[in-house]
Design a protein around this motif. Structure first.
Motif, PDB file in Angstrom:
ATOM      1  N   ARG A  18       0.810  -1.379   0.007  1.00 23.84           N
ATOM      2  CA  ARG A  18       0.463  -0.023  -0.220  1.00 23.84           C
ATOM      3  C   ARG A  18       0.721   1.745   0.088  1.00 23.84           C
ATOM      4  N   ARG A  19       0.229   2.490  -0.438  1.00 28.21           N
ATOM      5  CA  ARG A  19       1.046   3.498  -0.606  1.00 28.21           C
ATOM      6  C   ARG A  19       1.372   3.962   1.452  1.00 28.21           C
ATOM      7  N   ARG A  20       1.880   4.262   1.525  1.00 28.87           N
ATOM      8  CA  ARG A  20       3.110   4.850   2.439  1.00 28.87           C
ATOM      9  C   ARG A  20       2.411   6.218   3.403  1.00 28.87           C
ATOM     10  N   GLU A  21       2.524   6.822   1.851  1.00 32.51           N
ATOM     11  CA  GLU A  21       1.712   8.549   2.164  1.00 32.51           C
ATOM     12  C   GLU A  21       0.011   8.275   2.869  1.00 32.51           C
ATOM     13  N   THR A  22      -0.383   7.333   2.260  1.00 34.17           N
ATOM     14  CA  THR A  22      -2.410   7.508   2.118  1.00 34.17           C
ATOM     15  C   THR A  22      -2.681   6.465   3.332  1.00 34.17           C
ATOM     16  N   ARG A  23      -1.875   5.462   3.248  1.00 34.61           N
ATOM     17  CA  ARG A  23      -2.360   4.389   4.494  1.00 34.61           C
ATOM     18  C   ARG A  23      -3.860   3.489   3.651  1.00 34.61           C
ATOM     19  N   ASP A  24      -3.672   3.544   3.009  1.00 26.81           N
ATOM     20  CA  ASP A  24      -4.870   3.517   2.081  1.00 26.81           C
ATOM     21  C   ASP A  24      -4.801   1.405   2.456  1.00 26.81           C
ATOM     22  N   THR A  25      -6.255   1.125   2.084  1.00 31.74           N
ATOM     23  CA  THR A  25      -6.186  -0.753   2.751  1.00 31.74           C
ATOM     24  C   THR A  25      -5.524  -1.670   1.320  1.00 31.74           C
ATOM     25  N   TRP A  26      -5.107  -2.213   1.983  1.00 30.42           N
ATOM     26  CA  TRP A  26      -3.646  -3.326   1.996  1.00 30.42           C
ATOM     27  C   TRP A  26      -4.593  -4.168   0.920  1.00 30.42           C
ATOM     28  N   ASN A  27      -3.225  -3.534  -0.650  1.00 31.77           N
ATOM     29  CA  ASN A  27      -3.706  -4.646  -1.823  1.00 31.77           C
ATOM     30  C   ASN A  27      -3.232  -6.053  -1.510  1.00 31.77           C
ATOM     31  N   ASN A  28      -3.830  -6.612  -1.976  1.00 29.56           N
ATOM     32  CA  ASN A  28      -2.557  -8.596  -1.719  1.00 29.56           C
ATOM     33  C   ASN A  28      -3.076  -9.647  -3.174  1.00 29.56           C
ATOM     34  N   VAL A  29      -2.119  -9.919  -3.288  1.00 30.42           N
ATOM     35  CA  VAL A  29      -2.182 -11.208  -4.271  1.00 30.42           C
ATOM     36  C   VAL A  29      -1.336 -12.805  -3.722  1.00 30.42           C
ATOM     37  N   THR A  30      -1.986 -13.951  -4.644  1.00 34.03           N
ATOM     38  CA  THR A  30      -0.792 -15.211  -3.821  1.00 34.03           C
ATOM     39  C   THR A  30       0.102 -15.630  -4.589  1.00 34.03           C
ATOM     40  N   VAL A  31       1.274 -15.869  -4.374  1.00 34.32           N
ATOM     41  CA  VAL A  31       2.276 -15.592  -5.169  1.00 34.32           C
ATOM     42  C   VAL A  31       2.910 -17.206  -5.288  1.00 34.32           C
ATOM     43  N   TRP A  32       3.101 -17.345  -6.346  1.00 33.98           N
ATOM     44  CA  TRP A  32       3.790 -19.135  -6.517  1.00 33.98           C
ATOM     45  C   TRP A  32       5.016 -18.512  -5.995  1.00 33.98           C
ATOM     46  N   GLY A  33       6.153 -17.755  -6.877  1.00 37.81           N
ATOM     47  CA  GLY A  33       7.361 -18.150  -7.069  1.00 37.81           C
ATOM     48  C   GLY A  33       7.878 -16.980  -6.442  1.00 37.81           C
ATOM     49  N   SER A  34       8.456 -16.107  -6.854  1.00 35.97           N
ATOM     50  CA  SER A  34      10.053 -15.241  -5.818  1.00 35.97           C
ATOM     51  C   SER A  34      10.116 -13.717  -6.113  1.00 35.97           C
ATOM     52  N   ARG A  35       9.040 -13.124  -6.993  1.00 35.34           N
ATOM     53  CA  ARG A  35       9.236 -12.152  -7.640  1.00 35.34           C
ATOM     54  C   ARG A  35       7.120 -12.056  -7.780  1.00 35.34           C
ATOM     55  N   TYR A  36       6.804 -10.704  -8.153  1.00 35.31           N
ATOM     56  CA  TYR A  36       5.019  -9.708  -8.183  1.00 35.31           C
ATOM     57  C   TYR A  36       5.734  -8.400  -8.439  1.00 35.31           C
ATOM     58  N   VAL A  37       4.924  -8.491  -9.816  1.00 34.22           N
ATOM     59  CA  VAL A  37       5.008  -6.565 -10.237  1.00 34.22           C
ATOM     60  C   VAL A  37       3.636  -6.177 -10.186  1.00 34.22           C
ATOM     61  N   VAL A  38       4.123  -4.570  -9.763  1.00 36.48           N
ATOM     62  CA  VAL A  38       2.857  -4.231  -9.216  1.00 36.48           C
ATOM     63  C   VAL A  38       3.023  -3.132 -10.498  1.00 36.48           C
ATOM     64  N   GLY A  39       1.217  -3.655 -10.937  1.00 34.07           N
ATOM     65  CA  GLY A  39       1.634  -1.863 -12.147  1.00 34.07           C
ATOM     66  C   GLY A  39       0.432  -0.908 -12.097  1.00 34.07           C
ATOM     67  N   GLN A  40       1.043   0.089 -12.530  1.00 31.60           N
ATOM     68  CA  GLN A  40       0.318   1.485 -13.127  1.00 31.60           C
ATOM     69  C   GLN A  40       0.375   2.627 -11.903  1.00 31.60           C
ATOM     70  N   THR A  41       1.490   2.173 -11.660  1.00 35.26           N
ATOM     71  CA  THR A  41       2.164   2.980  -9.983  1.00 35.26           C
ATOM     72  C   THR A  41       2.173   4.531 -10.121  1.00 35.26           C
TER      73      THR A  41
END
Length: 1189
Positions: free
Chosen positions: A779-802
């Protein structure tokens, strides 16, 4: 036993596979397209004169292109020459000489043109040359007379062939000349002796030239050596004497250079070529050569020493290899050095080679042609083989230097453009067509392909496609879900989908979809995941007696749907299974083992997709052991492997492992190492579990949840480790939720609008359960929005449209089928950076001195950085020198100022030069916009040292000095300053200083005496002052080591006295009178018969061959038959004065017309005729006249 690593070809194939992923999209051949050159001869095309000439040129296009050629920039009419033809459906020229003709008549520069209605493509300019193997000129070589210990150079001077011949030295009996530190061949082909020894007379020396195309060897007439020595006995025992030269009475000498001459030289080399520097020195003892680079180290990764350290080769030279190198020749008498200034130039090389441009009607595009070189290459654009300036105007086309911009292209814009970039060292020519098409997407590969891949491997799914406009491609799995890109997947520009590590769940049907404004096309690939092939019971090392039976086990686990093949290698070669051997699916049995069966045996288990290898060593003992001394200490060895592993006390988190120790082989066991292997994450890989003292054979092992364990034990003593024991049975522990979370969690942007969250995956002993996965929250540090979450089986995840470069809070929690791990720590990450938007302003420059400036600027606002501010960076380049006609390199250089700072210093500038400078701010993405260009001028400085300072001593009265101007004047030269001083041993004279004008580069010093040496120090000066000085010394007189200075002066004084000259004349007159008296006395003693004088003309010399052929000849000068040689070298009569017998032997050697040797080497002695002239009063010596071929 040992598991073998994969063969090297696996890694090579993987690299080729990666290179293939970046290929450009090509137009299918069923669509209209301009020509493209696909094959052509090399630029410098050297051909064999004995073969037909072939000049290649092939091209593709639709319609198929037609071809024509130019020769020396003029149209080459093939139809007018019956020898010249063009291959069918090709532009390749064939010049046929079967019916006669000279290949040399066709030498020249050729260029091929491939044309269809959409444009014309050009080949390179092909320079055709015919290989030449010129003959060695005939010459008579007199014996080379040299004093033992002196240096010697035997010159080869080979005939200039095309290409240059390979030179090597042999004796006339075709024995290679042994080369070492003392005797070696230089790069120019000459043979150098640092000092000549008496044993060098034992052979002759012939230079041989081998020509590449004609495969002939030409041999020069051999040199013979005559070594003058103070010790005529060639005692071979002295060759290994620690002071061989003193033992033979050879005076020791300080080193001096045989090649190159003098103390300094220069060399130019082209970028990408090999630089070869050579230094060959004479001296007694033989000098050692060492190499150095001034102001830095030799490039160790590409520098190697050759020819006994006399040559330094630097491969693939680049600009940073320029500078001053020097070689140091040293022996115990002293050392000298030679400096070589290396300048690196460059033929043009590509920075951006123009690529084919495929556009849809109305689209924009550009062709870019950027190249670099030294000097800077010029760029010339052509269209369809004609200069762009003379082409019809095109309102949709704009030329901007090295770029052509196309706007709103139409069908009529189709053409082939050529970019020619050149400088004095070469050229580059590239074709790039512009094709304007309206084509909906289409798939180019067969539909519904089946791909089978091994578990945990990397694989690639191909989906070649085409369309115009260029379609976008997306991948989907099993017809649903989001686009596959990121994580374990990566999509390349050519449409291929890479899966980095195959898992069982990756099996399925993959669909690729290509889309553009005209439609879409799709294709499917079915992926099947197969289990790997593993040897779980490997063959063991065995020691057996001769005549016994041995069995090598090889038990394999593989995917049942794949066909398994088991084969054996012996000593890495395929094993022939004879009558004494029996090969089964899981073993190899050898009956009646013989000594020839000893060696390494490799079991190769392979399927059509993979293979596994295991190796064991078989040692065969003789029937009877050799008797040994019972009192001798038995030899120590590594312990035998432990055996009979057993698991007991099976608990939820522990197990007891018990084993039987093997023989310690006379060295007590100190430790046992227990290893484990699990079959889920890293099957077949063994890890250390724990270590126990050598006194125990049972231990309780602590275990992790949900691991399918298998154990083995290794014994250790002071000699080494045993082979591992056979594995135990497997034991799986029950599962539990994870007790930890992954480590090294980071969040970093890879693009300006994303954030890639990565972590170190957990291993088998920390997974604690099946289906290990990770819950990623952010989640964005400044806004303290609700947490986004995803389940991943590998060792990386890409968050888009930031947004660009904003902080995020990140958490990664482990989870398996038994539950979640503990609450994870929060990590701060940042989204991707974008290029800075602003440049530093108000840049001020203050010149500090002739080589440095200080900079000051206004810092940019933090919100314009758009990332983490890494540094401020100054780009500067030398625009020109204030000295006229002085070429300068305009290569851009940079100075970095890390952190958020407003000032800095730029150093290492060239004095007396005009510079330009620009400032940028740099973040993790790259450079921001450039500031306003600033100009500044550096003042005069002191010059560099004069180049190639040479000291020569033509006689004992004068010393000549010569030098060249400094490489970097750094200002206007106002003159040179020379300081010199005489010295003799420890005595040093008064220093003398001379000043010269800036144009003077020579000076002669009159010596005060013939014995003293001189030390010279020379420097150039500008108005600022004297620059770097170079120091040289005059060479030592040849007899400096023997007489003292006082004795030499006295000797010179006596020789000029009148009484001494008169005494010498009187002695000479007395000797002459005595000789006359003796001659008269002898003439009157007539005891010999008086005979008639015979005036017989001497035999003429044998005519030399005029046909250019040569032979290997041995030109020995032997005394005439019937005469014998006295000790003083004269020839005495034995029988008759007027009967001289002809002598000679040997047959003719056989050679081709071009002088190449085709038969056995023979020795020919020319037949010689001699006759003696008899005196009526006294027998005269016979004068033998030898005719040399």
């Amino acid at each position: 036993m040992a598991r073998q690593p994969p063969p090297p070809w696996v890694h090579a194939a993987f690299l080729l596979w990666l290179l293939s992923l970046s290929g450009a999209i090509e137009i299918p051949m069923d669509l209209s397209q301009p020509p493209t050159i696909t094959k052509q001869s090399v630029k410098d095309h050297i051909v064999d004169p004995r073969d037909n000439i072939l000049i290649e040129c092939e091209a593709k296009g639709n319609p198929a292109p037609s071809f024509h050629w130019t020769r020396n920039s003029r149209f080459f009419n093939i139809a007018k020459d019956p020898r010249v033809s063009m291959r069918r459906r090709s532009g390749t020229l064939v010049i046929d000489f079967r019916s006669g003709g000279r290949p040399e008549e066709y030498e020249g520069e050729y260029q091929c043109f491939a044309r269809n209605k959409f444009g014309t493509a050009l080949s390179n300019r092909i320079r055709l040359q015919v290989s030449k193997s010129p003959l060695w000129p005939k010459e008579n070589l007199d014996p080379v007379v040299v004093q033992e210990g002196a240096p010697l150079t035997l010159q080869c001077n080979p005939p200039p062939g095309l290409p240059s011949p390979v030179i090597f030295w042999m004796s006339s009996s075709m024995e290679p000349i042994t080369q070492d530190k003392r005797v070696s061949q230089g790069h120019n082909g000459d043979l150098y002796f640092s000092n000549v020894m008496l044993q060098d007379m034992q052979t002759d020396y012939s230079c041989n030239a081998r020509f590449h195309f004609t495969h002939t060897i030409q041999q020069k007439n051999p040199f013979t050596l005559k070594v003058l020595t103070n010790n005529p006995y060639n005692d071979s025992s002295l060759r290994n004497h620690p002071d061989m030269y003193s033992a033979r009475g050879v005076a020791e000498r300080t080193p001096s250079f045989m090649y190159p001459q003098g103390t300094a030289s220069s060399q130019m080399v082209l970028r990408g070529m090999d630089l070869l520097l050579e230094c060959i020195a004479s001296g007694v003892p033989t000098p050692d050569i060492a190499w150095y680079k001034k102001g830095g180290d030799l490039p160790s990764h590409k520098a190697k020493f050759e020819n006994f350290n006399k040559a330094l080769r630097i491969t693939n030279v680049s600009e940073e290899d320029s500078g001053e190198y020097f070689c140091l020749a040293s022996n115990k008498m002293g050392s000298i050095r030679h400096t070589i200034s290396v300048r690196v130039k460059a033929a043009p090389y590509w920075l951006d080679e123009p690529k084919n441009l495929i556009l849809a009607p109305g689209e924009d595009g550009r062709l870019v042609c950027r190249a670099n070189g030294n000097p800077k290459p010029t760029v010339q654009w052509m269209v369809n083989g004609e200069p762009l300036q003379s082409a019809p105007p095109n309102p949709n086309r704009e030329v901007a230097g090295d770029t052509i911009i196309f706007r709103d292209t139409q069908i009529s814009s189709r053409a082939v453009y050529q970019c020619n970039t050149s400088n004095e060292h070469g050229y580059l020519l590239a074709n790039a067509f512009v094709s304007v098409l309206d084509v909906p997407p289409r798939m180019l590969s067969p539909r519904n392909q089946l791909i089978r891949v091994i578990l945990y491997n990397r694989t690639r799914l191909d989906c070649p496609f085409f369309g115009s406009p260029i379609p976008t491609l997306r991948w989907f799995k099993n017809g649903q879900g989001s686009n596959l890109d990121g994580g374990n997947y990566h999509v390349y520009e050519n449409g291929s989908l890479e899966i980095k590590m195959i898992r069982k769940e990756d099996q399925g049907i993959y669909t690729c979809v290509a889309t553009n404004i005209l439609g879409k096309a799709e294709n499917q690939v079915r992926l099947e995941v197969k289990d790997p092939t593993r040897i779980f019971r490997m063959p063991e090392d065995q020691v057996v007696k001769r005549g016994t039976t041995v069995q090598l086990e090889c038990r394999v686990k593989h995917d049942p749907s794949l066909k398994l093949t088991v084969s054996w290698l012996k000593d890495d070669e395929p094993l022939h299974v004879g009558n004494r051997m029996k090969k089964e699916d899981d073993s190899l049995t050898i009956f009646g083992v013989a000594e020839r069966d000893q060696g390494s045996y490799t079991c190769v288990a392979s399927t059509e997709l993979d293979q596994d290898l295991a190796k064991a060593q078989l040692t065969v003992l003789a029937d009877q052991a050799t008797p040994t001394n019972r009192l001798a200490v038995p030899p120590k060895g590594r312990p035998d492997r432990p055996r009979d592993l057993e698991l007991t006390d099976l608990a939820e988190r522990s197990v007891r492992l018990t084993w039987i120790p093997g023989d310690d082989n006379n060295s007590p066991i100190t430790d046992y190492v227990v290893q484990f292997e699990e079959d889920q994450f890293q099957p077949g890989v063994w890890h250390d579990h724990s270590k126990f003292p050598g006194s125990v054979n049972s231990a309780v092992l602590q275990l992790s949840p949900y691991v399918n364990y298998q154990f083995r034990v290794i014994a250790v003593n002071e000699v080494g480790s045993s082979h591992p024991s056979l594995p135990s049975e497997r034991y799986r522990t029950s599962g539990a939720p994870p007790e930890s979370n992954p480590a090294d969690v980071k969040g970093e942007g890879t693009r300006k609008n994303n954030m890639e969250i990565t972590w170190t995956p957990m291993n088998a002993t920390s997974a604690f359960g099946p289906n290990l996965r990770y819950i990623v929250k952010w989640r964005r540090r400044e806004t303290r929005d609700t947490w986004n979450n995803v389940t991943v089986w590998g060792s990386r995840y890409v968050v888009g449209q930031t947004p660009v470069y904003v902080p995020y809070e990140i958490r990664v929690q482990a989870e398996n089928d038994f539950g979640k791990g503990p609450e994870p720590d929060t990590v701060i990450g940042y989204s991707g950076e974008d290029y800075p938007r602003a440049a530093p302003t108000d840049v001020k420059i203050r010149v500090l001195n002739s080589t440095a400036i200080s900079l000051q600027w206004n810092r940019v606002y933090s919100d314009t950085v758009q990332g983490q501010l890494r540094e401020y960076r100054a780009y500067y380049w030398r625009e020109s020198s204030l000295l006229k006609n002085l070429w300068v390199s305009q290569k851009r250089q940079q100075a970095s100022f890390p952190g958020d700072r407003p000032r800095g210093v730029v150093g290492r500038l060239f004095p007396y030069s005009n510079y330009k400078l620009e400032m940028v701010v740099v973040n993790g993405r790259g450079d921001g916009p450039r500031s306003e260009t600033k100009e500044f001028t550096t003042p005069e400085g002191v010059p560099s040292a004069p180049r190639r300072f040479r000291v020569r001593q033509p006689n004992l009265e004068t010393i000549n000095l010569e030098w060249d101007h400094p490489e970097h004047p750094n200002g206007i030269l106002v003159g040179y300053t020379l300081k010199y001083v005489a010295f003799n041993g420890t005595k040093v004279g008064k220093q003398i200083a001379e000043s010269f004008s800036p144009n003077q580069t020579k000076f002669t010093v009159q010596r005060a005496d013939p014995v003293s040496r001189y030390r010279f120090t020379l420097s150039a000066r500008t108005q600022v002052g004297n620059g770097e000085a170079v120091t040289e010394e005059s060479p030592a007189p040849p007899n400096e080591a023997t007489p003292t200075a006082a004795y030499t002066n006295n000797q010179a004084d006596i020789a000029t006295q009148g009484w001494f000259i008169g005494l010498m004349c009187a002695i000479a007159l007395l000797v002459l009178i005595l000789l006359i008296v003796c001659f008269i006395k002898r003439s009157r003693g007539g005891k010999y018969p008086v005979r008639e004088k015979k005036d017989v003309p001497l035999g003429p010399e044998d005519p030399k061959e005029d046909d250019g052929s040569f032979d290997y000849s041995d030109e020995d000068n032997k005394p005439l038959q019937g005469s014998q040689t006295s000790l003083d070298g004269t020839i005495k009569q034995q029988e008759s004065d007027d009967s001289l017998v002809d002598y000679g032997e040997g047959g003719e050697g056989q050679f081709n017309e071009d002088g190449s040797f085709i038969g056995q080497y023979t020795v020919k002695k020319d037949k010689e005729e001699t006759e003696g002239n008899e005196s009526s009063e006294a027998t005269s010596p016979v004068n033998a006249i030898y005719s040399l071929a």
